[in-house]
Design a protein around this motif. Structure first.
Motif, PDB file in Angstrom:
ATOM      1  N   ARG A 223       0.839  -1.209   0.000  1.00  0.00           N
ATOM      2  CA  ARG A 223       0.000   0.000   0.000  1.00  0.00           C
ATOM      3  C   ARG A 223       0.871   1.256   0.000  1.00  0.00           C
ATOM      4  O   ARG A 223       0.576   2.234  -0.693  1.00  0.00           O
ATOM      5  N   ALA A 224       1.938   1.226   0.785  1.00  0.00           N
ATOM      6  CA  ALA A 224       2.833   2.386   0.855  1.00  0.00           C
ATOM      7  C   ALA A 224       3.503   2.629  -0.495  1.00  0.00           C
ATOM      8  O   ALA A 224       3.638   3.774  -0.938  1.00  0.00           O
ATOM      9  N   TRP A 225       3.919   1.569  -1.163  1.00  0.00           N
ATOM     10  CA  TRP A 225       4.553   1.705  -2.472  1.00  0.00           C
ATOM     11  C   TRP A 225       3.567   2.276  -3.489  1.00  0.00           C
ATOM     12  O   TRP A 225       3.909   3.164  -4.261  1.00  0.00           O
ATOM     13  N   ILE A 226       2.346   1.742  -3.471  1.00  0.00           N
ATOM     14  CA  ILE A 226       1.343   2.191  -4.441  1.00  0.00           C
ATOM     15  C   ILE A 226       0.964   3.645  -4.180  1.00  0.00           C
ATOM     16  O   ILE A 226       0.859   4.459  -5.109  1.00  0.00           O
ATOM     17  N   ALA A 227       0.774   3.980  -2.908  1.00  0.00           N
ATOM     18  CA  ALA A 227       0.430   5.362  -2.559  1.00  0.00           C
ATOM     19  C   ALA A 227       1.555   6.321  -2.947  1.00  0.00           C
ATOM     20  O   ALA A 227       1.301   7.483  -3.290  1.00  0.00           O
ATOM     21  N   GLY A 228       2.782   5.837  -2.937  1.00  0.00           N
ATOM     22  CA  GLY A 228       3.924   6.665  -3.300  1.00  0.00           C
ATOM     23  C   GLY A 228       4.243   6.655  -4.781  1.00  0.00           C
ATOM     24  O   GLY A 228       5.260   7.201  -5.207  1.00  0.00           O
ATOM     25  N   ARG A 240       0.535  -6.566  -6.285  1.00  0.00           N
ATOM     26  CA  ARG A 240       0.179  -5.239  -6.783  1.00  0.00           C
ATOM     27  C   ARG A 240      -1.275  -5.203  -7.262  1.00  0.00           C
ATOM     28  O   ARG A 240      -2.029  -4.293  -6.925  1.00  0.00           O
ATOM     29  N   ASN A 241      -1.685  -6.212  -8.027  1.00  0.00           N
ATOM     30  CA  ASN A 241      -3.062  -6.258  -8.523  1.00  0.00           C
ATOM     31  C   ASN A 241      -4.070  -6.325  -7.389  1.00  0.00           C
ATOM     32  O   ASN A 241      -5.093  -5.623  -7.399  1.00  0.00           O
ATOM     33  N   LEU A 242      -3.794  -7.166  -6.411  1.00  0.00           N
ATOM     34  CA  LEU A 242      -4.734  -7.341  -5.297  1.00  0.00           C
ATOM     35  C   LEU A 242      -4.849  -6.062  -4.471  1.00  0.00           C
ATOM     36  O   LEU A 242      -5.960  -5.643  -4.098  1.00  0.00           O
ATOM     37  N   VAL A 243      -3.726  -5.431  -4.168  1.00  0.00           N
ATOM     38  CA  VAL A 243      -3.748  -4.234  -3.322  1.00  0.00           C
ATOM     39  C   VAL A 243      -4.339  -3.049  -4.075  1.00  0.00           C
ATOM     40  O   VAL A 243      -5.094  -2.254  -3.502  1.00  0.00           O
ATOM     41  N   GLU A 244      -4.033  -2.926  -5.355  1.00  0.00           N
ATOM     42  CA  GLU A 244      -4.630  -1.846  -6.142  1.00  0.00           C
ATOM     43  C   GLU A 244      -6.142  -1.993  -6.188  1.00  0.00           C
ATOM     44  O   GLU A 244      -6.875  -0.993  -6.106  1.00  0.00           O
ATOM     45  N   ALA A 245      -6.632  -3.217  -6.288  1.00  0.00           N
ATOM     46  CA  ALA A 245      -8.077  -3.452  -6.290  1.00  0.00           C
ATOM     47  C   ALA A 245      -8.685  -3.109  -4.937  1.00  0.00           C
ATOM     48  O   ALA A 245      -9.816  -2.628  -4.845  1.00  0.00           O
ATOM     49  N   ASN A 246      -7.926  -3.337  -3.880  1.00  0.00           N
ATOM     50  CA  ASN A 246      -8.406  -3.005  -2.542  1.00  0.00           C
ATOM     51  C   ASN A 246      -8.432  -1.504  -2.303  1.00  0.00           C
ATOM     52  O   ASN A 246      -9.306  -0.969  -1.614  1.00  0.00           O
ATOM     53  N   MET A 247      -7.476  -0.775  -2.922  1.00  0.00           N
ATOM     54  CA  MET A 247      -7.379   0.667  -2.711  1.00  0.00           C
ATOM     55  C   MET A 247      -8.248   1.469  -3.692  1.00  0.00           C
ATOM     56  O   MET A 247      -8.396   2.684  -3.535  1.00  0.00           O
ATOM     57  N   ALA A 248      -8.824   0.803  -4.692  1.00  0.00           N
ATOM     58  CA  ALA A 248      -9.634   1.499  -5.691  1.00  0.00           C
ATOM     59  C   ALA A 248     -10.825   2.181  -5.021  1.00  0.00           C
ATOM     60  O   ALA A 248     -11.490   1.608  -4.152  1.00  0.00           O
ATOM     61  N   GLN A 249     -11.121   3.393  -5.420  1.00  0.00           N
ATOM     62  CA  GLN A 249     -12.216   4.165  -4.825  1.00  0.00           C
ATOM     63  C   GLN A 249     -13.497   4.061  -5.642  1.00  0.00           C
ATOM     64  O   GLN A 249     -14.530   3.666  -5.153  1.00  0.00           O
ATOM     65  N   GLU A 250     -13.423   4.410  -6.914  1.00  0.00           N
ATOM     66  CA  GLU A 250     -14.609   4.374  -7.757  1.00  0.00           C
ATOM     67  C   GLU A 250     -14.310   3.559  -9.009  1.00  0.00           C
ATOM     68  O   GLU A 250     -13.549   3.963  -9.869  1.00  0.00           O
TER      69      GLU A 250
END
Length: 489
Positions: A223-228, A240-250
């Motif tokens: 999450r920290a890497w993706i947010a950065g 990466r795919n799993l966490v990006e899907a978890n962090m997706a907003q809309e």
């Protein structure tokens, strides 16, 4: 569908049948776990609307939440859509690179063993290969790039009560206990000490809690890497795919989004499936190489032709090694049975035949079986893999050449379902094959694989019974896989 008629005392696809599988039902009875029957499997595997996965049987894996294994319909499609792009050619190259790294570190340890036990020494394959495959999937899938030495330490890191590998192996070993034990028994055992039961339940609970914390560490870092904005530097495409899907907003209709529970649960099942099945299959493969030195010789010849001076590389075509691994999976498929619920009345086309005492078959006949909605059909993987119609009358023999096409022969694709088949076939199939071919080629190139001393000179059937014995669990588990390794000159 069960061949013949009779009363099933246990549901053939629930946890209780796995626990009692080695002893009940008895051989010759309906539901016997080691039986081998044939089914109209291609139709069942490909018709996803009529034959849907029996997700109730996989509730044991929904420990942290719903996941790709324990869902069906649109929920399953969402999980698979999120994960599937991670299993691409670039990732497979990374899998090979990481497997080479791990294998070389394992060989360094084996060299130390040889210094104290001699040039030829016996090893228990299951713990060693479990460590190999867990290190590979942890790195290539989830970015946890630990060395063999680091992973071998039992001292837990700060903030943890159990180290990562012991947490994984304990959780996997206790998954059936977790599935069969109601919550109220856990609560009662915490208040009242129940001999035998309380220690087992305590270990089970602690292992899954510890594993959950380790997975959260990996997720938090991602999450920290993706947010950065550092996603391009992340080698672990699956995480990466799993966490990006978890962090997706809309996202349109939430079709590419995972909840926190689903993220953790998918991480768990990919860790489980990504190391256990490969480790077990490699155990059988390597034991077979000890039993059949002429097959091992052919792998060595192929490896030395492709890589005479350097470590194995992914670009090379390992046709014979590939055939050996697939023949192993034919004889020892990771999952012996797959269940499907029938959602509409249908008719299955099947064949019957008679097997003569000498192994020949006769009276092959087409037949039709009516199946009612609400029924359950069991895909007997062993049955299909041991069907002489597809594989020949020597079907019980270990013969890697079955998987090599020639001008006059094409191996039967529809009769091989070690990775399941149809839309729900194993998403990590290429990952597992890539890793396993690398292990086999590297090991045979470095070491001669020979029988343990106590099995030398024994009849082949006795050797096979000892080295290839297995018991049912989440996947079939080898219990006697051990070989001697001798460094090649």
């Amino acid at each position: 569908m069960c061949p013949g008629r009779g009363l099933l005392w246990l549901h053939p696809f629930r946890s209780a049948s796995i626990v009692l599988g080695p002893i009940f039902p008895l051989k010759g009875r309906i539901g016997h776990y080691y039986a081998k029957f044939d089914k109209a499997i291609k139709t069942i595997s490909n018709d996803r609307l009529t034959y849907q996965k029996d997700v109730e049987a996989y509730e044991a894996l929904n420990i942290y939440g719903e996941n790709i294994v324990g869902t069906e319909g649109s929920a399953w499609k969402r999980h698979r859509t999120i994960a599937k792009t991670a299993f691409n050619e670039s990732n497979h190259a990374f899998v090979w690179t990481e497997t080479i790294r791990v294998i070389n570190e394992w060989f360094t340890e084996l060299e130390e063993v040889a210094k104290t036990r001699g040039k030829a020494f016996t090893i228990d394959l299951l713990p060693a290969l479990t460590q190999v495959t867990l290190l590979v999937v942890s790195s290539a899938g989830f970015g946890r790039r630990a060395s063999w030495t680091e992973d071998s330490k039992t001292e837990p890191p700060p903030g943890h009560k159990i180290a990562f590998r012991p947490a994984v192996t304990s959780a996997v070993g206790n998954i059936i206990t977790r599935a069969l034990t109601p919550g109220w028994i856990y609560n009662m055992s915490e208040k009242i000490h129940i001999p035998v039961v309380t220690p087992i339940l305590k270990e089970t609970k602690q292992s899954f809690e510890a594993l959950g914390l380790h997975m959260l560490d990996v997720v938090s870092q991602a999450r920290a890497w993706i947010a950065g904005g550092k996603t391009t530097q992340m080698d672990a495409a699956l995480l990466r795919n799993l966490v990006e899907a978890n962090m997706a907003q809309e996202v349109d209709s939430d079709q590419r989004r995972l909840t926190d529970e689903e993220l953790l649960s998918d991480t768990f099942v990919f860790l489980l499936a990504g190391h256990e099945t490969s480790a077990h299959s490699l155990c059988f493969s390597i034991a077979l190489l000890a039993l059949y030195p002429e097959v091992q010789k052919k792998i060595l010849e192929e490896a030395m032709k492709l890589w005479p001076d350097a470590p194995p590389t992914l670009a090379s075509h390992t046709e014979y090694t590939w055939a050996v691994f697939h023949e192993t999976l034919r004889l020892f498929p990771p999952v012996a049975r797959l269940a499907k619920n029938v959602h509409s009345d249908t008719v299955l086309n099947a064949r019957t035949f008679t097997t003569l005492p000498e192994g020949k078959i006769k009276d092959v006949q087409e037949t039709y079986i009516s199946v009612k909605a609400g029924s359950m059909v069991i895909i007997d993987v062993f049955g299909l893999h041991m069907n002489p119609i597809h594989w020949g009358e020597d079907v019980a023999d270990f013969k890697p050449e079955r998987f090599i096409d020639t001008d006059t022969y094409r191996w039967p694709r529809d009769a091989f379902v070690a990775f399941s088949a149809g839309p729900r076939s194993c998403i990590g199939q290429r990952f597992a094959i890539t890793e396993s071919l690398c292990v086999l080629a590297s090991l045979v190139r470095k070491y001669e694989i020979i029988l343990p001393d106590d099995l030398q000179g024994k009849p082949l059937e006795e050797q096979k019974r000892s080295l290839l014995h297995w018991t049912p669990s989440v996947t079939i588990t080898p219990t006697g896989a051990r070989v001697r390794l001798r460094l090649r000159q």
